[in-house]
Design an enzyme around this catalytic site. Structure first.
Site, PDB file in Angstrom:
ATOM      1  N   GLY A  35      53.607  44.647  39.577  1.00  0.00           N
ATOM      2  CA  GLY A  35      52.455  45.552  39.484  1.00  0.00           C
ATOM      3  C   GLY A  35      52.650  46.768  40.372  1.00  0.00           C
ATOM      4  N   ARG A  49      56.860  43.795  34.552  1.00  0.00           N
ATOM      5  CA  ARG A  49      56.873  42.422  35.075  1.00  0.00           C
ATOM      6  C   ARG A  49      57.885  41.612  34.275  1.00  0.00           C
ATOM      7  NH1 ARG A  49      52.882  41.328  38.660  1.00  0.00           N
ATOM      8  NH2 ARG A  49      50.909  42.443  38.508  1.00  0.00           N
ATOM      9  N   ASP A  79      48.098  42.628  47.414  1.00  0.00           N
ATOM     10  CA  ASP A  79      47.624  41.284  47.753  1.00  0.00           C
ATOM     11  C   ASP A  79      47.970  40.871  49.189  1.00  0.00           C
ATOM     12  OD1 ASP A  79      46.793  41.171  45.144  1.00  0.00           O
ATOM     13  OD2 ASP A  79      48.479  39.976  44.439  1.00  0.00           O
ATOM     14  N   ARG A 112      18.707  42.866  44.168  1.00  0.00           N
ATOM     15  CA  ARG A 112      19.506  42.053  43.233  1.00  0.00           C
ATOM     16  C   ARG A 112      20.662  41.342  43.940  1.00  0.00           C
ATOM     17  NH1 ARG A 112      20.559  46.677  38.807  1.00  0.00           N
ATOM     18  NH2 ARG A 112      18.673  46.436  37.573  1.00  0.00           N
TER      19      ARG A 112
HETATM   20  O1  F6P Z   1      49.780  41.455  42.421  1.00  0.00           O
HETATM   21  C1  F6P Z   1      48.956  42.554  42.338  1.00  0.00           C
HETATM   22  C2  F6P Z   1      47.844  42.326  41.339  1.00  0.00           C
HETATM   23  O2  F6P Z   1      47.077  43.498  41.289  1.00  0.00           O
HETATM   24  C3  F6P Z   1      46.969  41.121  41.614  1.00  0.00           C
HETATM   25  O3  F6P Z   1      46.014  41.331  42.608  1.00  0.00           O
HETATM   26  C4  F6P Z   1      46.377  40.899  40.245  1.00  0.00           C
HETATM   27  O4  F6P Z   1      45.950  39.565  40.109  1.00  0.00           O
HETATM   28  C5  F6P Z   1      47.510  41.224  39.339  1.00  0.00           C
HETATM   29  O5  F6P Z   1      48.365  42.099  40.049  1.00  0.00           O
HETATM   30  C6  F6P Z   1      47.122  41.871  38.040  1.00  0.00           C
HETATM   31  O6  F6P Z   1      48.261  42.027  37.269  1.00  0.00           O
HETATM   32  P1  F6P Z   1      48.393  42.973  36.011  1.00  0.00           P
HETATM   33  O7  F6P Z   1      48.417  44.384  36.480  1.00  0.00           O
HETATM   34  O8  F6P Z   1      49.682  42.584  35.386  1.00  0.00           O
HETATM   35  O9  F6P Z   1      47.187  42.729  35.145  1.00  0.00           O
END
Ligand code: F6P
Length: 357
Positions: free
Chosen positions: A10, A74, A136, A171
């Site tokens: 990512g 990825r 993350d 809320r």
């Molecule tokens: O690893 C980074 C991240 O943004 C995570 O926080 C999230 O769960 C994931 O990538 C989302 O992945 P993608 O961009 O493939 O939907």
């Protein structure tokens, strides 16, 4: 000297700033004696032989630019050594293209999955230096990853903005923060944004504890509550399931994500109006903040140092405020989760923030 660079997994803030740091430090030391190749779209580009020569000017003006100038993709590690329908031996292809470019070193920027493949390539004999990228912050061997602090600013801003509406309308808001396996971003943005309840993958929640907390706030005259929930949060029941059972259970979950489920559970147990906010990829987008620009530059220059010293097979990690080499075999395949006794968790508990446990 010839080096290649690729960004994998990512995207996040600081990728370009980090590559700029590597390049500037190398140009500064080696002048015309360094050639840099950009490999496009992550490992896919290394497999397909999709690369281009970069010039010093390609690294100008990118300190503040979000995303990655090289593109990314990825590629699941599990499939790296498997020959799929296309019949390509991916590891062999990557090694061949590394040789074709006549690289002295390949610089890889990425998170957990990326580091497994980087370690594999290092074990296959390629000279590899890596850099710790992910919002993350869950990479082993480094106190912090670039991207985390910028994403933290965005997530905190989301919580701040929701706070005003939550108080005006009385809320309950459930805000879903990125992080499937580790809760660093949710923990830090939750504390920074003044969330009342924080739900992390590391601390399974009991919905009863959440509704009790909301009820007790209502009794104190606080008609609103903010719940920051990590994408990967799980209930106590779910935490007891096997991987297979969990997958099957989530596959039939009627809600699109965990925040919606928590919201439904709260709505049916209380009389409150509940709303859900999912900022999603906004958290990864845009320019790196000042902190990440400095961090990325330090990481980049640190990686250049490793290359110049031929300290291959290492990640440039941050430990106790210093950029240090961390062996790839120590980083690969390990996750840096939020420990139960993390200082920020203890502080949050001290000021009465609930973790739903
Ligand atoms: O690893 C980074 C991240 O943004 C995570 O926080 C999230 O769960 C994931 O990538 C989302 O992945 P993608 O961009 O493939 O939907």
């Amino acid at each position: 000297m010839k080096i290649g660079m690729l960004t994998s997994g990512g995207d996040c803030q600081g990728l370009n700033a980090t590559m700029r740091g590597v390049a500037k430090a190398l140009y500064n030391k080696l002048g015309r004696n360094i050639e840099i190749y950009g490999i496009l779209d992550g490992y896919k580009g290394l497999i397909d032989g999709n690369f281009k020569k970069l010039r010093s000017r390609d690294f100008s003006g990118i300190l503040t630019r979000g995303g990655t100038i090289l593109g990314t993709s990825r590629k699941p590690f599990k499939k790296m050594t498997v020959i799929e329908e296309d019949g390509i031996d991916k590891v062999k292809a990557m090694k061949e293209n590394y040789k074709k470019m006549e690289l002295d070193c390949l610089v890889i920027l990425g998170g957990n999955g990326t580091h497994k493949t980087a370690n594999l390539l290092s074990q296959e004999g390629l000279n590899i230096v890596t850099l710790p990228k992910t919002i993350d912050n869950d990479l082993w061997g480094t106190d912090i990853t670039f991207g985390f602090n910028s994403a933290l600013d965005v997530a905190t801003d989301v919580i701040d903005r929701i706070h005003t509406t939550a108080t005006s309308h009385g809320r309950i808001f459930v805000i879903e923060i990125m992080g499937h396996k580790a809760g660093w971003l949710t923990l830090y943005s939750g504390v920074a944004g003044g969330a009342d309840i924080i739900l992390l993958p590391e601390i399974p929640y009991d919905i009863k504890k959440i509704t009790e907390e909301i009820d007790s706030r209502t009794k104190e005259g606080k008609g609103f509550s903010i719940i920051a929930v990590a994408e990967g949060a799980v209930s106590v029941e779910e935490s007891k399931m096997t991987k297979k059972e969990f997958k099957a259970h989530r596959a039939v979950m009627p809600q699109p994500s965990i925040a919606y489920r928590v919201a439904d559970e709260i709505a049916s147990a209380t009389n409150h109006e509940v709303r859900v906010v999912v900022p999603g990829h906004i958290q990864r987008g845009g320019a790196p903040n000042a902190y990440d620009r400095v961090l990325s530059t330090r990481f980049g220059a640190g990686a250049a140092e490793l290359i110049l010293n031929k300290q291959y097979g290492n990640m440039a990690g941050m430990q106790n405020g210093r950029v240090v080499p961390v062996p790839l075999e120590e980083v690969a395949g390990k996750l840096k989760n939020v420990p139960a006794d993390d200082e920020v968790i203890l502080t949050a508990r001290n000021i009465g923030i609930s973790f739903g446990d």
